[in-house]
Scaffold this motif. Structure first.
Motif, PDB file in Angstrom:
ATOM      1  N   ASP A  96       0.836  -1.208   0.000  1.00 57.57           N
ATOM      2  CA  ASP A  96       0.000   0.000   0.000  1.00 57.57           C
ATOM      3  C   ASP A  96       0.867   1.253   0.000  1.00 57.57           C
ATOM      4  O   ASP A  96       1.847   1.343   0.759  1.00 57.57           O
TER       5      ASP A  96
ATOM      6  N   GLU B 234     -10.652   8.526  -2.535  1.00 59.63           N
ATOM      7  CA  GLU B 234     -11.357   7.292  -2.185  1.00 59.63           C
ATOM      8  C   GLU B 234     -12.700   7.230  -2.902  1.00 59.63           C
ATOM      9  O   GLU B 234     -13.396   8.235  -3.031  1.00 59.63           O
TER      10      GLU B 234
ATOM     11  N   GLY C 108     -12.691   1.409  -5.020  1.00 57.90           N
ATOM     12  CA  GLY C 108     -11.371   1.141  -4.454  1.00 57.90           C
ATOM     13  C   GLY C 108     -10.235   1.727  -5.272  1.00 57.90           C
ATOM     14  O   GLY C 108      -9.112   1.215  -5.230  1.00 57.90           O
TER      15      GLY C 108
ATOM     16  N   HIS D 166      -8.499   4.159  -4.690  1.00 61.18           N
ATOM     17  CA  HIS D 166      -7.432   4.615  -3.794  1.00 61.18           C
ATOM     18  C   HIS D 166      -6.474   3.482  -3.430  1.00 61.18           C
ATOM     19  O   HIS D 166      -5.414   3.745  -2.867  1.00 61.18           O
ATOM     20  N   PHE D 167      -6.835   2.236  -3.736  1.00 59.30           N
ATOM     21  CA  PHE D 167      -5.877   1.126  -3.582  1.00 59.30           C
ATOM     22  C   PHE D 167      -5.055   1.087  -4.876  1.00 59.30           C
ATOM     23  O   PHE D 167      -5.321   0.308  -5.791  1.00 59.30           O
TER      24      PHE D 167
ATOM     25  N   TYR E 171      -6.668   2.563   3.205  1.00 55.17           N
ATOM     26  CA  TYR E 171      -5.829   2.109   2.087  1.00 55.17           C
ATOM     27  C   TYR E 171      -4.348   2.024   2.474  1.00 55.17           C
ATOM     28  O   TYR E 171      -3.510   1.769   1.609  1.00 55.17           O
TER      29      TYR E 171
END
Ligand code: FUB
Length: 366
Positions: free
Chosen positions: A77, A84, A88, A90-91, A342
């Motif tokens: 990460d 966000e 997802g 933001h991953f 995250y």
């Protein structure tokens, strides 16, 4: 995936070391741009276990024992500034670091970058949860990543060493889709991949192995989406036959509906075998449980048996189960170090079975 309800915490790095197990942290062969943002939980919550490393953020730990040593294949990460959202985005991970240790509680080694997204010819963005396997004298790293059309597929990379570096194949595994591959090799040497994840993992867009970008999430009264599996060819790089649905059934032999979201499959497949039974475990995503179901064949069906891990701090929950020297362990993650959904950290704790083969439920905080 979506935003955590957690407050963003802002304790300095020095204080973080008071809460996390600095003694367990490994050699830091690399530095990471997010290192300076490592923070701690100001509520002084008592955690069942402590992060395995604190110099980088790690998640989705797939643990294996190779050559008598634990090797952990996590997501790496980082904070890249992507806002966000429910998909997802933001991953936004860009490489993998592999961790290893001789024993639980021992020194953890970070082996540095094992595979970088820029070295995967077909990859566009978001290197999500990987897994690894060893056979034919070769180590295989399996990873989900979005292609240039923003569709998740699963790729494979190889190495002569468990810690890499790994070299990626030029294209994804034909017929693969969605996220979270788990590769299980049975006692007879046959290997199977289990995979899939709904919502941001895009599994709802795949029906009869065909992609339809217009398909949305299932409604509460509809049947829940089932995970997928495929047998692997002996070269470990192709599916040996079509992708099948994995049947997870309730105690009455009925499939779950979407409204059964405390128990139905969401993502994070894992398979292990204990006393001849096959244990398929997974995350329920929006209800944050890690559950398991058992069966008599790697193909299933699997009957729901209960919760392995109650919700961790953070939104996602993801795990692996591995045995070493007769003891069983659950590797998992939470957000103890950052408080941000995250930016996660991997952990490990002992896992225990009851006489009837059921798994004792673990609570991540004391
Ligand atoms: O790390 C990205 C995604 O979050 C994983 O693929 C999911 O299992 C969840 O942990």
């Amino acid at each position: 995936m979506r935003s955590s309800q957690l407050p963003i915490l802002t304790f300095p790095v020095a204080l973080a070391c008071m809460f996390c197990s600095c003694g367990q942290s490994g050699s830091t062969n690399t530095t990471d741009s997010t290192q300076a943002t490592v923070t701690a939980d100001s509520s002084a919550k008592k955690y069942l276990s402590q992060p395995l490393v604190n110099h980088i953020y790690t998640a989705d730990p797939s643990a294996h024992v190779f050559n008598g040593r634990f090797y952990i294949y996590p997501s790496h990460d980082t904070a890249t500034g992507i806002p966000e959202d429910d998909l997802g985005s933001h991953f936004d991970m860009k490489d993998y670091h592999i961790l290893s240790m001789d024993s639980i509680g021992g020194k953890v080694t970070d082996h540095g970058v094992a595979l970088d997204i820029k070295d995967i010819p077909w990859a566009h963005r978001q290197l999500w949860a990987p897994d690894a396997a060893f056979t034919n004298g070769t180590y295989y790293l399996y990873f989900p990543v979005k292609d240039s059309l923003d569709i998740f597929h699963i790729g494979v990379a190889t190495s002569s060493k468990p810690e890499g570096p790994f070299k990626a194949e030029k294209a994804p595994i034909p017929g693969s889709y969605s996220i979270d591959p788990c590769v299980f090799t049975d006692d007879d040497g046959k290997s199977y991949m289990y995979f899939g994840g709904i919502w941001g993992g895009q599994l709802q867009r795949w029906n009869n192995n065909r992609y339809d970008s217009t398909k949305g999430n299932r409604k509460p009264e509809e049947l829940a989406i089932q995970p997928r599996m495929a047998k692997l060819e002996t070269n470990m790089k192709y599916f040996d036959g079509p992708v099948k649905e994995v049947q997870i059934l309730d105690e009455k032999g009925q499939p779950f509906h979407e409204k059964d979201n405390e128990k139905r499959f969401f993502e994070a497949s894992w398979m292990h075998k204990y006393k001849g039974k096959y244990y398929f475990s997974y995350s329920t995503g929006d209800t944050h449980n890690l559950c398991y179901a058992t069966g008599d064949s790697p193909y299933g069906p699997f009957t729901y048996r209960g919760v392995i891990l109650t919700p961790v701090e953070g939104w996602t929950s993801h795990h692996s189960i591995v045995e070493k020297d007769g003891k069983w362990y659950l590797f998992y993650h939470d957000v103890q170090l950052s408080g941000k959904t995250y930016l996660r950290n991997v952990k490990v704790t002992a896992l225990h079975y009851n006489e009837d083969g059921s798994i004792q439920t673990i609570h991540p905080t004391l």
